[in-house]
Motif scaffolding. Structure first.
Motif, PDB file in Angstrom:
ATOM      1  N   ALA A  12       0.811  -1.211   0.000  1.00 38.05           N
ATOM      2  CA  ALA A  12       0.000   0.000   0.000  1.00 38.05           C
ATOM      3  C   ALA A  12       0.843   1.259   0.000  1.00 38.05           C
ATOM      4  O   ALA A  12       0.312   2.349  -0.102  1.00 38.05           O
ATOM      5  N   ALA A  13       2.169   1.119   0.178  1.00 38.39           N
ATOM      6  CA  ALA A  13       3.025   2.289   0.162  1.00 38.39           C
ATOM      7  C   ALA A  13       3.051   2.889  -1.234  1.00 38.39           C
ATOM      8  O   ALA A  13       2.720   2.233  -2.214  1.00 38.39           O
ATOM      9  N   ILE A  14       3.416   4.161  -1.313  1.00 38.39           N
ATOM     10  CA  ILE A  14       3.493   4.757  -2.637  1.00 38.39           C
ATOM     11  C   ILE A  14       4.625   4.094  -3.410  1.00 38.39           C
ATOM     12  O   ILE A  14       5.545   3.515  -2.834  1.00 38.39           O
ATOM     13  N   PRO A  15       4.571   4.144  -4.741  1.00 34.68           N
ATOM     14  CA  PRO A  15       5.582   3.441  -5.544  1.00 34.68           C
ATOM     15  C   PRO A  15       6.984   3.981  -5.298  1.00 34.68           C
ATOM     16  O   PRO A  15       7.173   5.157  -4.997  1.00 34.68           O
ATOM     17  N   THR A  16       7.942   3.102  -5.459  1.00 31.98           N
ATOM     18  CA  THR A  16       9.331   3.539  -5.426  1.00 31.98           C
ATOM     19  C   THR A  16       9.656   4.236  -6.738  1.00 31.98           C
ATOM     20  O   THR A  16       8.880   4.188  -7.709  1.00 31.98           O
ATOM     21  N   ILE A  17      10.805   4.869  -6.786  1.00 28.84           N
ATOM     22  CA  ILE A  17      11.225   5.540  -8.018  1.00 28.84           C
ATOM     23  C   ILE A  17      11.346   4.532  -9.155  1.00 28.84           C
ATOM     24  O   ILE A  17      10.920   4.787 -10.290  1.00 28.84           O
ATOM     25  N   ALA A  18      11.922   3.359  -8.855  1.00 29.37           N
ATOM     26  CA  ALA A  18      12.069   2.333  -9.893  1.00 29.37           C
ATOM     27  C   ALA A  18      10.712   1.865 -10.409  1.00 29.37           C
ATOM     28  O   ALA A  18      10.513   1.680 -11.617  1.00 29.37           O
ATOM     29  N   GLU A  19       9.750   1.674  -9.500  1.00 32.79           N
ATOM     30  CA  GLU A  19       8.416   1.247  -9.918  1.00 32.79           C
ATOM     31  C   GLU A  19       7.736   2.304 -10.780  1.00 32.79           C
ATOM     32  O   GLU A  19       7.046   1.983 -11.764  1.00 32.79           O
ATOM     33  N   THR A  20       7.943   3.557 -10.418  1.00 28.37           N
ATOM     34  CA  THR A  20       7.320   4.644 -11.175  1.00 28.37           C
ATOM     35  C   THR A  20       7.897   4.713 -12.583  1.00 28.37           C
ATOM     36  O   THR A  20       7.160   4.864 -13.576  1.00 28.37           O
ATOM     37  N   ARG A  21       9.209   4.589 -12.712  1.00 24.13           N
ATOM     38  CA  ARG A  21       9.826   4.634 -14.044  1.00 24.13           C
ATOM     39  C   ARG A  21       9.414   3.414 -14.871  1.00 24.13           C
ATOM     40  O   ARG A  21       9.211   3.522 -16.093  1.00 24.13           O
TER      41      ARG A  21
END
Length: 607
Positions: A12-21
């Motif tokens: 449920a945490a916000i996405p990591t930078i890697a996930e967002t990219r």
């Protein structure tokens, strides 16, 4: 920047930078993401800027320059390219999540009202996401804190009463009712997100004694009232342009006093009034404006402006005239400045009022006398104690700290570094107090630039310039930073236009134009400009002249400049490579200046 995470398990945490990219790549490669190349560049840019924690500076002006290739003259009010592209990408993202991305784990949206994207897992309720209901406009946007992806997947719990979980559903992002509820929940349930963005207090103790200017309704003097609409439009335009200058208080109308009721004790009769008369004959428009002292009726300034309505439409004419009037009156070295600075007592700063402290800074900048800097800083320190909620005083105080370093007034490295730290701290406080204060963003731009964070500096400068492009002091400084950062054509053009509109402070921006001529190898023009600059106290200006003389092989004259620098700026000469690197971020620019200084006889230590 604040980072917000939803309560719950790691998923449920916000996405990591890697996930967002990774999600951005997935969207861009999908056949269901219907966007042209420039729209994709737009999306890439705003996502990467937000991931770099520069989302607060995503403005139409910045995007137009960096993505769409516009130059420094870009005017968001007349060129809606960024707003149009943002709307197109919002619709493209909605289509993608409706058609192809229904089961994607990461959601990327661009809330209306700005250009800052938000990133969330699909199973997280975006209740903390502030999303204004109005479409992004080209007027200055409030700086909205973006949701920044975490650099780790660990959740950070928040108050359960502030954020509630909700069933996963991609339809939440495209349902207008849900969006409206999201905005209400964000404002009322999570006030901590906006704590640092609150405007200064309106209490009398935080109200500055800045000059009050009453803008009287412009008068239509055409036959049969032919220009009544233009007169009203001009009045509104002028009020809007003047209000962007935080060193004055603009009043559009006075409380009724005809009934014998005195003004509130917190209000004073405005000292100044701006009056205007509009006349249209055939296709010619004439505006006659005058700035008067209401206490004695004396005319401080007056001017007439003529426009041909066959060449420009009425709206553009109104905008151009309002810009001209606002610039000449309210810029730091404009008519109001000249009128009030002459009245500042030469006595000790303890005898000055708070507003005189602000004026003392600009008066010091006219001749760059170190003694004037000390007096202005002492006075502004007192002003920030008297009015701790006033953003402008903090911004000017920041620049007094920075000037100690950038103009080489201190020969001691340790105090100079402490001054830089103080400049950063006070600039950040100024922006926190009023994110829409262009002077505060200017201070942050300069402090970031000399701290080596060029990207953050230019982002702050772009945001400031978009807020108030009529401020010639700001425009010149932003152009200077653009030029020194390697964007020589854009920055030099902006500096040149700023000087043409308001040629003060004399002797400062001239050295910037000298660098512009030097970089295009026009050494004759470079020397003419730098000799127009202030060469009494400023060692950096002498250094520029020395590089020019070295480039031309004028060894004898270079010897005189070198002797002056060795006598007056020994710390600069001992650490010259680092000083050049602080001011010229690009290695190729550094090497060129260092080579010409060597040609002028300067001994430069190896790296």
């Amino acid at each position: 920047m604040q980072s917000v995470r939803a309560k719950g398990p790691p998923s449920a945490a916000i996405p990591t930078i890697a996930e967002t990219r990774e999600q951005l790549d997935r969207i861009r490669s999908s056949r269901e993401f219907h966007a042209p190349d420039r729209g994709r560049r737009f999306l890439d840019y705003i996502v990467e800027e937000t991931l770099a924690e520069r989302g607060a500076y995503l403005k139409a002006y910045t995007i137009a320059l960096e993505v769409f290739g516009r130059d420094a003259s870009f005017d968001a009010q007349n060129d809606p390219v960024v707003r149009i592209e943002a709307g197109r990408i919002r619709r493209a993202l909605e289509r993608y999540y409706l058609v192809a991305g229904q089961f994607d784990k990461v959601i990327i949206t661009i809330p209306k009202g700005g250009y800052v994207p938000c990133f969330r897992h699909a199973d997280t309720c975006p209740a903390t996401d502030p999303e204004p209901s109005a479409e992004a406009s080209d007027s200055p946007n409030p700086i909205v804190q973006p949701v920044i992806p975490s650099k780790s997947a660990d959740p950070l719990p928040v108050n359960e009463s502030a954020v509630q979980s909700a069933p996963a559903s991609w339809t939440f992002y495209v349902t207008p009712v849900s969006l409206g509820l999201t905005a209400l929940i964000a404002v009322f349930a999570v006030p901590s997100l906006f704590g640092s963005l609150s405007r200064p207090s309106n209490s009398p103790t935080d109200r500055p004694d800045f000059p009050q200017v009453l803008v009287e309704p412009f008068e239509d003097i055409s036959e049969a009232g032919a220009s009544a609409g233009i007169a009203r439009g001009l009045t509104d335009e002028v009020i809007g342009r003047l209000a962007k200058f935080r060193e004055i208080v603009v009043i559009s109308n006075l409380p009724a006093a005809s009934a014998g009721q005195p003004l509130s004790k917190d209000l004073q009769e405005p000292r100044f009034a701006l009056q205007g008369r509009v006349r249209v004959e055939d296709s010619r428009l004439r505006l006659t404006a005058r700035f008067v002292n209401r206490h004695d009726g004396s005319v401080i300034w007056a001017n007439s402006y003529d426009k041909d309505l066959r060449i420009q439409d009425v709206l553009q004419v109104e905008a151009d005239l309002a810009q001209d009037v606002a610039t000449v009156l309210a810029s730091p070295y404009g008519i109001i400045f000249q009128n009030d600075t002459a009245k500042i007592s030469p006595s000790a700063p303890d005898d000055w009022g708070d507003y005189a402290c602000a004026q003392s800074y600009y008066r010091y900048r006219v001749d760059l006398n170190p003694k004037g800097l000390d007096a202005a800083r002492t006075c502004l320190q007192q002003a920030t104690k008297h009015l701790p909620g006033n953003s402008t005083y903090w911004a000017l105080l920041s620049m007094t700290y920075l000037d100690e370093l950038r103009f080489q007034y201190s020969r001691d490295k340790a105090p100079a570094l402490q001054s830089l730290k103080s400049a950063l701290e006070t600039a950040r406080r100024a922006v926190d107090l009023d994110p829409q204060n262009a002077r505060a963003l200017q201070a942050l731009m300069l402090a970031n630039f000399f701290s080596g964070d060029v990207d953050a500096a230019l982002s702050a400068g772009a945001a400031a310039y978009e807020i108030n492009p009529n401020d010639t002091e700001l425009a010149g400084e932003y152009g200077f930073r653009l030029a020194l950062s390697g964007k020589w054509d854009t920055g030099c053009e902006l500096m040149s236009r700023a000087i043409n509109k308001n040629p003060s402070p004399k002797g400062y921006f001239e050295v910037g134009l000298a660098m512009c001529a030097y970089m295009r190898r026009d050494y004759r023009a470079a020397e003419l400009w730098v000799r127009m600059a202030d060469l009494r106290y400023n060692s950096i200006h002498h250094l520029v002249l020395l590089a020019i003389l070295g480039a031309e092989g004028r060894v004898d004259e270079a010897r005189e400049e070198r002797a002056w620098l060795e006598a007056n700026a020994p710390a600069l000469m001992a650490n010259i490579r680092n000083e050049i690197g602080t001011r010229l971020p690009r290695p190729e620019d550094q090497q060129r200046v260092l080579a010409d200084l060597k040609a002028a006889g300067v001994a430069i230590a190896s790296q």
